[in-house]
Design an enzyme around this catalytic site. Structure first.
Site, short mmCIF file in Angstrom:
data_model
loop_
_atom_site.label_atom_id
_atom_site.label_comp_id
_atom_site.label_asym_id
_atom_site.label_seq_id
_atom_site.Cartn_x
_atom_site.Cartn_y
_atom_site.Cartn_z
N HIS A 72 1.89 4.48 -2.65
CA HIS A 72 1.87 6.01 -2.44
C HIS A 72 3.25 6.37 -3.19
O HIS A 72 3.26 7.46 -3.49
CB HIS A 72 1.67 6.58 -0.81
CG HIS A 72 0.66 6.52 -0.85
ND1 HIS A 72 -1.09 6.97 -1.24
CD2 HIS A 72 -0.38 5.27 0.65
CE1 HIS A 72 -1.60 6.60 -0.46
NE2 HIS A 72 -1.78 5.66 1.04
N HIS A 81 0.88 -1.25 0.19
CA HIS A 81 -0.14 0.18 -0.02
C HIS A 81 1.37 0.77 0.09
O HIS A 81 0.51 2.49 -0.83
CB HIS A 81 -0.96 0.02 1.10
CG HIS A 81 -2.03 1.30 1.39
ND1 HIS A 81 -2.99 1.36 1.07
CD2 HIS A 81 -1.39 2.45 1.70
CE1 HIS A 81 -3.72 2.02 1.42
NE2 HIS A 81 -2.91 3.17 1.80
N GLU A 82 1.78 1.59 0.73
CA GLU A 82 2.90 1.97 0.90
C GLU A 82 3.64 2.72 0.11
O GLU A 82 3.71 3.46 -0.89
CB GLU A 82 3.42 2.56 2.05
CG GLU A 82 2.27 2.98 3.39
CD GLU A 82 1.40 3.47 3.78
OE1 GLU A 82 1.44 4.95 3.15
OE2 GLU A 82 0.52 3.15 4.70
N HIS A 139 3.32 6.66 -7.15
CA HIS A 139 2.55 7.79 -7.22
C HIS A 139 3.25 9.15 -7.04
O HIS A 139 3.61 9.92 -7.81
CB HIS A 139 1.21 7.41 -6.57
CG HIS A 139 0.43 8.53 -7.00
ND1 HIS A 139 -1.19 8.38 -6.70
CD2 HIS A 139 0.37 9.59 -8.28
CE1 HIS A 139 -1.99 9.38 -7.01
NE2 HIS A 139 -0.47 9.98 -7.99
#
Length: 599
Positions: A393, A389-390, A396
């Site tokens: 980020h 998940h991180e 992105h």
């Protein structure tokens, strides 16, 4: 026997983030702080001149970019150092010094919005023709002018900017209370060892197969929040009050309108999410009933919601194993994506393990040099998903920073959770595809369902709570601990149904949620999750064309509004359809799990 956390100085360097990539020393940081203050004086030279010529306006924004990059570097270093050990007074002080300088610079820049709004349209269009380089800033400028009704006079803007430290106070006070001052009791773990509850080990305890451990950890954690509930309520009340003050001063109808206008998201999207999920709470009740049946308990409690239904699975996943699995799972995103991701793992983008005083939870900070990811890794499958998940980020941020000019390099909050949860979805699909074992598949589906529960349902419950408490303050009510706990209790009943005991301890859970200080942030976990499910499905189904569109989205920063950027990737979040599709998938997964577990 007691298991104690390591001090920061005792942590192996390879498991810490490469903070030296930002500044080699604290002294270098202070030198850049001096530069930032000098640049502030340069910016002030443009006050009263933004509408005088195209050249003046362009020079202003070029100087603006220079100070903005400098401020970001300063903020990243001070913030990451502070979060390594929140008890370290040196970095508490450094962050405070930065915030004071930031507010001072923001105050100096307060003339920008009023002056931009005062420039006649025909003059501004002429500026764009005279200085082609100014077109880079056109979207930013038009974004400011779009909010004409909410921009005040230069003097009033200066006052609001000067109050920035005061506005940040509730979140800062909560952070210090929650991360530095609160100490939780010890419990006896599965091995008979005395272990102090921490933010980092609480969820692993909730996942324990030993119900006694889960119950003790649950009661130990919330006993402390019960002691501080009145203080927590006062802090949260102050947070909503300061949001209300700023919304009123800027002529917004509500805190929600003010918050979503900043991110260019229609208010209807927020209400549509709550409505869509509320219509599907029977599916969550069905899942709770299945969990109760499979666990074979007379009463299902709130501390029973995190433990895997399939208890026999070995769920230990080391940090190194997690990296390998994540790289394989994200292979559909192509070589470009994977090479950067692998470089991030190898070059210490991640601060891996918990240590004394370290900030709780996990996050990714998208610094210009490269992202910095905070983890409190605990060798669980859930932590592997958090890492994926991180790093979503982080990717992105990395791609937006590399492909957009500085002014558009930071993506809007509304799309912030899409890349992260798309990674999680691809990881889950990979794990499900690569097992034929029914028991393991049941375990993974259960984990997938718990992700839906935690992200789509629970975050929407948070969003509804946040909406209610903001409306109460806007109606003149005060947020006491009792009021907050009563609301929270009622929402737990609504979302979880009759087949679970809503333990009184959960009523004060609101007191430990840092996202309530982010200003209408949490709903974007739910909308982002829905978009990510749609995107991951398209990537796996269509391959290269879908990946190409997705990478364009990841590289988009804030070069367009969030809804438009997601349409580039193939998802329309102005419609409730992606949310409804995700909820339908949740319902079908319950059926699949029932078939695997109930003979």
């Amino acid at each position: 026997m007691s298991k104690e956390l390591k001090k920061r100085s005792e942590v192996d360097k390879k498991y810490t983030w490469a903070i030296e990539d930002l500044y080699p020393t604290d002294e270098a940081w202070y030198e850049d702080l001096k530069k930032a203050k000098k640049l502030k004086d340069r910016l002030l030279e443009y006050q009263g001149r933004l509408g005088s010529s195209a050249a003046e306006l362009l020079e202003f924004y070029q100087c603006y970019d220079e100070i903005d990059i400098l401020l970001e570097n300063l903020a990243e270093y001070a913030g990451r150092r502070r979060d390594e050990d929140t008890t370290n007074a040196t970095y508490q002080g450094m962050y405070g010094t930065f915030m004071s300088a930031y507010v001072e610079i923001a105050e100096a820049l307060s003339f920008e919005d009023p002056e931009l709004i005062a420039i006649p349209d025909i003059i501004l269009e002429g500026f764009y023709e005279q200085k082609e380089a100014l077109l880079v800033y056109k979207r930013h400028i038009e974004g400011k002018r779009r909010k004409k009704d909410h921009i005040l006079s230069p003097a009033e803007e200066r006052i609001l900017a000067a109050a920035g430290d005061l506005a940040a106070a509730p979140a800062n006070i909560f952070g210090m209370l929650n991360n530095a001052d609160i100490v939780f009791p010890e419990i006896t773990d599965e091995d008979g060892d005395n272990v102090r509850i921490t933010h980092g080990n609480y969820i692993p305890f909730m996942e324990s197969a030993d119900r006694r451990v889960r119950k003790e950890a649950f009661e130990a954690l919330y006993s402390v929040y019960e002691q501080f509930k009145n203080t927590a309520a006062a802090i949260l009340n102050a947070q909503i009050k300061q949001l209300q003050f700023n919304a009123k001063m800027r002529n917004y109808a509500s805190n929600l309108d003010a918050s979503l206008d900043e991110t260019e998201v229609p208010v209807s999207v927020y209400h549509s999410l709550i409505e869509a999920v509320s219509n599907q709470v029977p599916a969550m009740h069905r899942y709770v009933s299945l969990r109760k049946k499979v666990m074979n308990v007379d009463e299902l409690h709130m501390y029973d919601l995190y433990t895997p239904i399939v208890q026999e699975m070995n769920t230990k996943v080391s940090y190194e194993e997690a990296q390998e699995i994540i790289l394989k799972a994200l292979a559909p995103l192509g070589e470009e994506y994977l090479s950067v991701l692998k470089s991030g793992f190898e070059n210490r983008w991640v601060d891996v393990y918990e240590n004394e005083g370290k900030r709780s939870g996990a996050y990714s900070a998208g610094a210009k040099v490269h992202p910095f990811v905070l983890m409190n890794y605990a060798d669980t499958i859930d932590n592997m998903f958090t890492l994926a998940h991180e790093m979503g980020h982080a990717m992105h941020s990395y791609l937006s920073n590399r492909n957009q000019p500085n002014i558009y390099s930071n993506y809007k909050i509304f799309v912030a959770e899409v890349a992260s949860t798309c990674n999680e979805s691809l990881l889950m699909q990979y794990l499900l595809k690569n097992t034929e074992d029914k028991q393991k598949k049941a375990y993974l589906i259960n984990h997938f369902l718990d992700k839906f529960r935690g992200t789509l349902y629970r975050q929407t419950m948070f969003a509804e709570f946040e909406l209610i408490i903001n409306q109460l303050v806007e109606d003149g009510e005060s947020l006491t601990a009792q009021v907050l706990s009563d609301i929270y209790h009622s929402l737990n009943i609504k979302y979880y149904g009759d087949d679970i005991v809503i333990d009184s301890q959960i009523d004060v859970e609101w007191a430990r949620i840092p996202h309530f200080y982010y200003n209408y942030y949490v709903f974007q976990y739910a909308t982002g999750y829905s978009a990510a499910i749609a995107l991951s499905t398209r990537i796996l189904k269509e391959g290269a064309p879908a990946v190409e569109d997705y990478l364009k989205f990841l590289s988009g920063g804030c070069s367009a509004d969030p809804i438009s950027l997601l349409k580039i990737a193939g998802v329309d979040m102005s419609s409730p359809a992606p949310i409804e599709e995700a909820l339908n998938l949740f319902d079908s997964l319950i059926t699949e799990l029932e078939e695997l577990l109930i003979k």
